[in-house]
Design an enzyme around this catalytic site. Structure first.
Site, PDB file in Angstrom:
ATOM      1  N   TYR A   3      -4.999   7.909  -6.776  1.00  0.00           N
ATOM      2  CA  TYR A   3      -5.222   6.584  -5.842  1.00  0.00           C
ATOM      3  C   TYR A   3      -6.555   6.468  -5.454  1.00  0.00           C
ATOM      4  CZ  TYR A   3      -3.905   3.622  -2.013  1.00  0.00           C
ATOM      5  OH  TYR A   3      -3.740   2.577  -1.102  1.00  0.00           O
ATOM      6  N   GLN A   7      -3.865  -1.741  -6.902  1.00  0.00           N
ATOM      7  CA  GLN A   7      -3.151  -0.345  -7.073  1.00  0.00           C
ATOM      8  C   GLN A   7      -1.777  -0.518  -6.530  1.00  0.00           C
ATOM      9  OE1 GLN A   7      -3.979   1.956  -9.090  1.00  0.00           O
ATOM     10  NE2 GLN A   7      -2.434   3.612  -8.083  1.00  0.00           N
ATOM     11  N   GLU A   8      -1.565  -0.797  -5.375  1.00  0.00           N
ATOM     12  CA  GLU A   8      -0.436  -0.883  -4.548  1.00  0.00           C
ATOM     13  C   GLU A   8       0.559  -1.660  -5.192  1.00  0.00           C
ATOM     14  OE1 GLU A   8       0.319   0.947  -2.112  1.00  0.00           O
ATOM     15  OE2 GLU A   8      -1.243   1.803  -1.047  1.00  0.00           O
ATOM     16  N   SER A   9       0.486  -3.044  -5.499  1.00  0.00           N
ATOM     17  CA  SER A   9       1.360  -4.036  -6.031  1.00  0.00           C
ATOM     18  C   SER A   9       1.155  -4.644  -7.230  1.00  0.00           C
ATOM     19  CB  SER A   9       1.817  -4.690  -4.634  1.00  0.00           C
ATOM     20  OG  SER A   9       0.750  -5.733  -4.515  1.00  0.00           O
ATOM     21  N   GLN A  36      -7.321  -2.334  -3.703  1.00  0.00           N
ATOM     22  CA  GLN A  36      -6.303  -1.358  -3.105  1.00  0.00           C
ATOM     23  C   GLN A  36      -4.817  -2.264  -3.696  1.00  0.00           C
ATOM     24  OE1 GLN A  36      -6.371  -1.044   1.011  1.00  0.00           O
ATOM     25  NE2 GLN A  36      -5.287   1.045   1.046  1.00  0.00           N
TER      26      GLN A  36
END
Length: 203
Positions: free
Chosen positions: A178, A55-57, A52
């Protein structure tokens, strides 16, 4: 397991164990493992949380998104403030602090997890929780009601609830990608690279 889900997982198994995992991730592995195990127990899904963050940053703690999300776990300022309010032991909201961001991410995931106990199995429950993290629990609940109205299973994300929404087109594409990318591509990759907790959609 549905045919599409099985095919995607089979493809991912042939990828190199460390393929495209940012070098920066290794610097956070020990701390993220400690945080997830403290918040979720010793069998906590560290690999899911790592995927996660990827994927986020892409493991960049100082990054800002075009819409204003901040830090490693990409919280909007209002979400950071809400998390700090309901979990005062975390201290003041600090989304650019990797330690705070990882702890808040684990708490926020668990908060969603607790709201989604009716999911069919752990894989589906994680899918719902990640969709909620990305787009809000309200949207997840509305999508589940649409699935029910259409005669589909509101307890199953893949191949069921994921097909239904009244979100804008861009939001639909982002949210569905996502969930799939984290659970079906990135989590198995982190698992093979030695991150603990396993991949909930591999069974």
């Amino acid at each position: 397991m549905c045919v599409v889900l099985a095919a995607l997982l089979a493809f991912e198994l042939f990828q190199p164990a460390h393929a495209q995992i940012p070098n920066a991730a290794q610097g956070y592995q020990r701390e993220l493992t400690r945080v997830v195990q403290q918040e979720w127990g010793m069998n906590g899904r560290v690999a899911v949380h790592a995927a996660q963050i990827h994927q986020e940053s892409a493991w960049r703690s100082n990054v800002n998104s075009p819409v204003g999300a901040q830090g490693l776990s990409q919280f909007m300022p209002s979400t950071s403030a809400w998390i700090a309010e309901i979990y005062p032991d975390l201290g003041r909201a600090a989304p650019y602090s990797p330690g705070w961001a990882m702890r808040a991410q684990a708490r926020y995931n668990k908060w969603h997890w607790q709201q989604l106990a009716s999911a069919a199995d752990e894989c589906q429950r994680w899918a719902f929780a990640l969709s909620a993290y990305n787009g809000g629990l309200g949207w997840v609940n509305r999508d589940r009601r649409l699935a029910t109205a259409a005669g589909d299973n509101p307890r199953v994300w893949f191949g069921s609830v994921e097909k239904y929404t009244h979100r804008a087109g861009w939001a639909l594409r982002e949210n569905r990608h996502y969930v799939r990318h984290i659970l079906l591509t990135l989590t198995p990759r982190y698992e093979r690279a030695g991150w603990q907790g396993g991949a909930p959609c591999n069974a």
